[in-house]
Design a protein around this motif. Structure first.
Motif, PDB file in Angstrom:
ATOM      1  N   GLU A  14     -61.228 -55.101  -5.539  1.00  0.00           N
ATOM      2  CA  GLU A  14     -60.186 -55.137  -6.568  1.00  0.00           C
ATOM      3  C   GLU A  14     -59.336 -56.400  -6.429  1.00  0.00           C
ATOM      4  OE1 GLU A  14     -57.749 -51.612  -6.358  1.00  0.00           O
ATOM      5  OE2 GLU A  14     -59.453 -50.311  -6.799  1.00  0.00           O
ATOM      6  N   GLU A  15     -59.028 -56.761  -5.188  1.00  0.00           N
ATOM      7  CA  GLU A  15     -58.167 -57.915  -4.941  1.00  0.00           C
ATOM      8  C   GLU A  15     -58.934 -59.240  -4.991  1.00  0.00           C
ATOM      9  OE1 GLU A  15     -54.854 -57.738  -4.822  1.00  0.00           O
ATOM     10  OE2 GLU A  15     -55.049 -55.584  -5.120  1.00  0.00           O
ATOM     11  N   ALA A  16     -60.233 -59.191  -4.767  1.00  0.00           N
ATOM     12  CA  ALA A  16     -61.069 -60.403  -4.816  1.00  0.00           C
ATOM     13  C   ALA A  16     -62.311 -60.106  -5.661  1.00  0.00           C
ATOM     14  CB  ALA A  16     -61.452 -60.817  -3.397  1.00  0.00           C
ATOM     15  N   PRO A  17     -62.115 -59.933  -6.974  1.00  0.00           N
ATOM     16  CA  PRO A  17     -63.224 -59.532  -7.856  1.00  0.00           C
ATOM     17  C   PRO A  17     -64.351 -60.556  -7.956  1.00  0.00           C
ATOM     18  CG  PRO A  17     -61.275 -60.086  -9.138  1.00  0.00           C
ATOM     19  CD  PRO A  17     -60.873 -60.110  -7.694  1.00  0.00           C
ATOM     20  N   GLU A  18     -64.089 -61.767  -7.493  1.00  0.00           N
ATOM     21  CA  GLU A  18     -65.134 -62.796  -7.554  1.00  0.00           C
ATOM     22  C   GLU A  18     -66.221 -62.592  -6.490  1.00  0.00           C
ATOM     23  OE1 GLU A  18     -62.097 -64.165  -4.621  1.00  0.00           O
ATOM     24  OE2 GLU A  18     -61.999 -63.251  -6.579  1.00  0.00           O
ATOM     25  N   LEU A  19     -65.971 -61.725  -5.530  1.00  0.00           N
ATOM     26  CA  LEU A  19     -66.958 -61.476  -4.471  1.00  0.00           C
ATOM     27  C   LEU A  19     -68.164 -60.749  -5.043  1.00  0.00           C
ATOM     28  CD1 LEU A  19     -64.701 -60.337  -1.490  1.00  0.00           C
ATOM     29  CD2 LEU A  19     -65.784 -62.560  -1.829  1.00  0.00           C
ATOM     30  N   THR A  20     -69.343 -61.199  -4.620  1.00  0.00           N
ATOM     31  CA  THR A  20     -70.574 -60.568  -5.091  1.00  0.00           C
ATOM     32  C   THR A  20     -71.408 -60.065  -3.918  1.00  0.00           C
ATOM     33  OG1 THR A  20     -71.679 -62.720  -5.109  1.00  0.00           O
ATOM     34  CG2 THR A  20     -70.680 -61.983  -7.179  1.00  0.00           C
ATOM     35  N   VAL A  21     -70.742 -59.744  -2.828  1.00  0.00           N
ATOM     36  CA  VAL A  21     -71.445 -59.258  -1.644  1.00  0.00           C
ATOM     37  C   VAL A  21     -71.109 -57.789  -1.418  1.00  0.00           C
ATOM     38  CG1 VAL A  21     -71.439 -61.510  -0.502  1.00  0.00           C
ATOM     39  CG2 VAL A  21     -69.582 -59.911  -0.081  1.00  0.00           C
ATOM     40  N   THR A  22     -71.966 -57.126  -0.669  1.00  0.00           N
ATOM     41  CA  THR A  22     -71.677 -55.767  -0.238  1.00  0.00           C
ATOM     42  C   THR A  22     -70.750 -55.867   0.959  1.00  0.00           C
ATOM     43  OG1 THR A  22     -73.848 -55.027  -0.973  1.00  0.00           O
ATOM     44  CG2 THR A  22     -72.689 -53.624   0.604  1.00  0.00           C
ATOM     45  N   GLY A  34     -64.349 -65.747   2.440  1.00  0.00           N
ATOM     46  CA  GLY A  34     -63.591 -66.821   1.809  1.00  0.00           C
ATOM     47  C   GLY A  34     -62.279 -66.352   1.201  1.00  0.00           C
ATOM     48  N   ILE A  35     -61.708 -65.300   1.758  1.00  0.00           N
ATOM     49  CA  ILE A  35     -60.457 -64.747   1.243  1.00  0.00           C
ATOM     50  C   ILE A  35     -59.284 -65.539   1.814  1.00  0.00           C
ATOM     51  CG2 ILE A  35     -58.952 -62.714   1.358  1.00  0.00           C
ATOM     52  CD1 ILE A  35     -61.476 -61.016   1.055  1.00  0.00           C
ATOM     53  N   ASP A  36     -58.404 -65.999   0.923  1.00  0.00           N
ATOM     54  CA  ASP A  36     -57.239 -66.776   1.365  1.00  0.00           C
ATOM     55  C   ASP A  36     -56.150 -65.846   1.899  1.00  0.00           C
ATOM     56  OD1 ASP A  36     -55.669 -65.795  -0.798  1.00  0.00           O
ATOM     57  OD2 ASP A  36     -56.374 -67.408  -2.082  1.00  0.00           O
ATOM     58  N   SER A  37     -55.138 -66.430   2.504  1.00  0.00           N
ATOM     59  CA  SER A  37     -54.108 -65.641   3.176  1.00  0.00           C
ATOM     60  C   SER A  37     -53.306 -64.773   2.205  1.00  0.00           C
ATOM     61  CB  SER A  37     -53.179 -66.538   3.987  1.00  0.00           C
ATOM     62  OG  SER A  37     -52.574 -67.498   3.159  1.00  0.00           O
ATOM     63  N   LEU A  38     -53.055 -65.249   1.002  1.00  0.00           N
ATOM     64  CA  LEU A  38     -52.300 -64.462   0.032  1.00  0.00           C
ATOM     65  C   LEU A  38     -53.085 -63.216  -0.393  1.00  0.00           C
ATOM     66  CD1 LEU A  38     -49.784 -64.124  -1.670  1.00  0.00           C
ATOM     67  CD2 LEU A  38     -50.826 -65.573  -3.398  1.00  0.00           C
ATOM     68  N   THR A  39     -54.353 -63.392  -0.690  1.00  0.00           N
ATOM     69  CA  THR A  39     -55.201 -62.259  -1.065  1.00  0.00           C
ATOM     70  C   THR A  39     -55.339 -61.297   0.103  1.00  0.00           C
ATOM     71  OG1 THR A  39     -56.409 -63.673  -2.613  1.00  0.00           O
ATOM     72  CG2 THR A  39     -57.466 -61.604  -1.983  1.00  0.00           C
TER      73      THR A  39
END
Length: 78
Positions: A14-22, A34-39
């Motif tokens: 939900e917070e990183a919808p661009e992710l396409t991995v399980t 590849g999640i940044d500190s804010l996310t």
């Protein structure tokens, strides 16, 4: 724990919808996802709300992987 993993996975996606991995327990937020500190902070706030737990600053500083969150949630909800 599978239920916890499923819920944490939903929050991460939900917070990183661009992710396409399980989302798996061994994945690290920054290095693997590849999640940044804010996310990352947004994810942790939502995890705290969903599981009704609170993480200390030292716990937050040591969290690097999905498994770290799973372990802390399990410790705090037992």
């Amino acid at each position: 724990m599978p239920n916890t993993l499923e819920k944490v996975s939903e929050i991460v996606l939900e917070e990183a919808p661009e992710l396409t991995v399980t989302i798996g327990p061994d994945l690290r937020f920054s290095q693997d996802l590849g999640i940044d500190s804010l996310t990352f902070v947004d994810i942790l706030v939502k995890v705290e709300k969903v599981f009704d737990v609170e993480f200390s600053d030292s716990e937050l500083a040591s969290m690097q992987s999905i498994q770290d969150i799973l372990d802390l949630v399990e410790q705090k909800t037992v």
